[in-house]
Enzyme design. Structure first.
Site, PDB file in Angstrom:
ATOM      1  N   HIS A 298      -4.280  -4.152   0.186  1.00  0.00           N
ATOM      2  CA  HIS A 298      -4.119  -4.622   1.753  1.00  0.00           C
ATOM      3  C   HIS A 298      -4.604  -6.176   1.588  1.00  0.00           C
ATOM      4  O   HIS A 298      -5.628  -6.485   2.339  1.00  0.00           O
ATOM      5  CB  HIS A 298      -4.835  -3.889   2.565  1.00  0.00           C
TER       6      HIS A 298
ATOM      7  N   CYS B 298       0.682  -1.305   0.014  1.00  0.00           N
ATOM      8  CA  CYS B 298      -0.139   0.079  -0.126  1.00  0.00           C
ATOM      9  C   CYS B 298       0.892   1.274   0.030  1.00  0.00           C
ATOM     10  O   CYS B 298       1.638   1.443  -0.861  1.00  0.00           O
ATOM     11  CB  CYS B 298      -1.129   0.062   1.219  1.00  0.00           C
TER      12      CYS B 298
ATOM     13  N   GLU C  54      -3.271  -8.412   3.208  1.00  0.00           N
ATOM     14  CA  GLU C  54      -3.182  -8.989   4.511  1.00  0.00           C
ATOM     15  C   GLU C  54      -4.499  -8.638   5.523  1.00  0.00           C
ATOM     16  O   GLU C  54      -4.472  -9.027   6.581  1.00  0.00           O
ATOM     17  CB  GLU C  54      -1.976  -8.408   5.298  1.00  0.00           C
TER      18      GLU C  54
END
Length: 301
Positions: free
Chosen positions: A235, A142, A237
């Protein structure tokens, strides 16, 4: 990949409860292999949340990984206990003469600022310069991806007309590229940002290659120099409830944000979101560790 972390790290218990394979030092020492050494520069404000999110995905491959967390020395985080930082984090000065197989640079909530205005920008660029010699492959996430593209390759970020927030469909190119091996033709990714990068600026640089993008949010996975540097503009994760937490945080600040796209059932924030991106997130981290770290890193660091 069983991850080797400090026995006292608070997220260790959560990982074990989720049946994620973590390994203590005694068991790790009994295995006659060299574990991968991965350093994580955690720039996110809620550091324990990010630790948990990243460790979940890094645990899904078949070798040992030793994790070292580092933080900025030139900026004092405000949203984490000092005791936690002192116990589980080190600074760049303390590891700058070590070599690592892989490195992750996370996002940070500073994207509306010019890069040079960020308090720790000089330190971050020093770390990125150091990684060219001391790290086999670096994964930027990001804002970390935008910072890396700017510092390393001169790709500027630009302000979006409104925040991108939600779960968006992405597509792969060059499906034989190891980074996207095993991906479906389309897959979902969480996005949460106010800025973006230009596809034209990336394709104009012959050192950069886009291997995945979204019709809505633009370039997603960008590979540089055969995988020495990899940039992830979203993102993957994120946990199931992360966008929910961000949305309600912004509501509490009076920002009046839009409901995250394609996230809540029937766009109803009272409904629990459905996790729809974890498989591809795990595959991404697996592919990075396997093809761009483990397969190419020297046995003797």
């Amino acid at each position: 990949m069983p991850i080797r972390i400090d026995n006292d790290l608070p997220v260790k218990k959560i990982l074990e409860e989720e049946n994620i394979f973590v390994m203590d030092a005694e068991r790790a020492m009994s295995q006659d292999i060299r574990p991968l050494e991965v350093v994580i520069l955690n720039l996110m404000p809620l550091k324990e949340d990010t630790e948990l999110q990243l460790l979940r995905s890094l645990a899904n491959t078949p070798l040992q990984v030793n994790i070292t967390f580092i933080r900025t020395g030139t900026y004092e985080p405000k949203n984490v206990a000092r005791k936690h930082l002192e116990r589980f984090y080190t600074t760049f000065d303390e590891i700058k003469y070590r070599r690592f197989d892989g490195m992750i640079i996370t996002g940070a909530p500073v994207e509306k600022m010019d890069f040079e205005e960020v308090d720790y920008w000089k330190e971050l660029t020093d770390i990125m310069d150091w990684s060219e010699k001391y790290v086999t492959s670096t994964l930027h996430i990001c804002w970390g991806a935008q910072a890396g593209l700017y510092h390393r390759y001169g790709v500027k970020k630009y302000n979006l007309s409104e925040k991108i927030s939600g779960i968006y469909k992405h597509y792969t190119f060059h499906k034989k590229t190891p980074l996207v091996r095993g991906f479906d033709d389309s897959f979902l990714v969480p996005q949460s940002r106010y800025t973006g990068v230009s596809k034209e600026d990336i394709t104009a640089n012959d050192k950069l290659e886009i291997v995945s993008e979204s019709d809505v949010t633009g370039p997603y996975l960008i590979i540089a120099e055969g995988g020495k540097n990899i940039f992830v503009t979203g993102h993957p994760e994120y946990d199931t409830m992360t966008l929910d937490q961000e949305y309600k945080r912004d509501l509490g600040k009076g920002i009046n944000p839009k409901i995250p796209c394609n996230y809540y059932p029937k766009d109803d924030p009272s409904e629990k979101p459905v996790k729809s991106w974890r498989c591809h997130a795990n595959t991404l981290f697996f592919n990075w560790l396997n093809y761009y770290v483990y397969q190419v890193t020297p046995y003797v660091l």
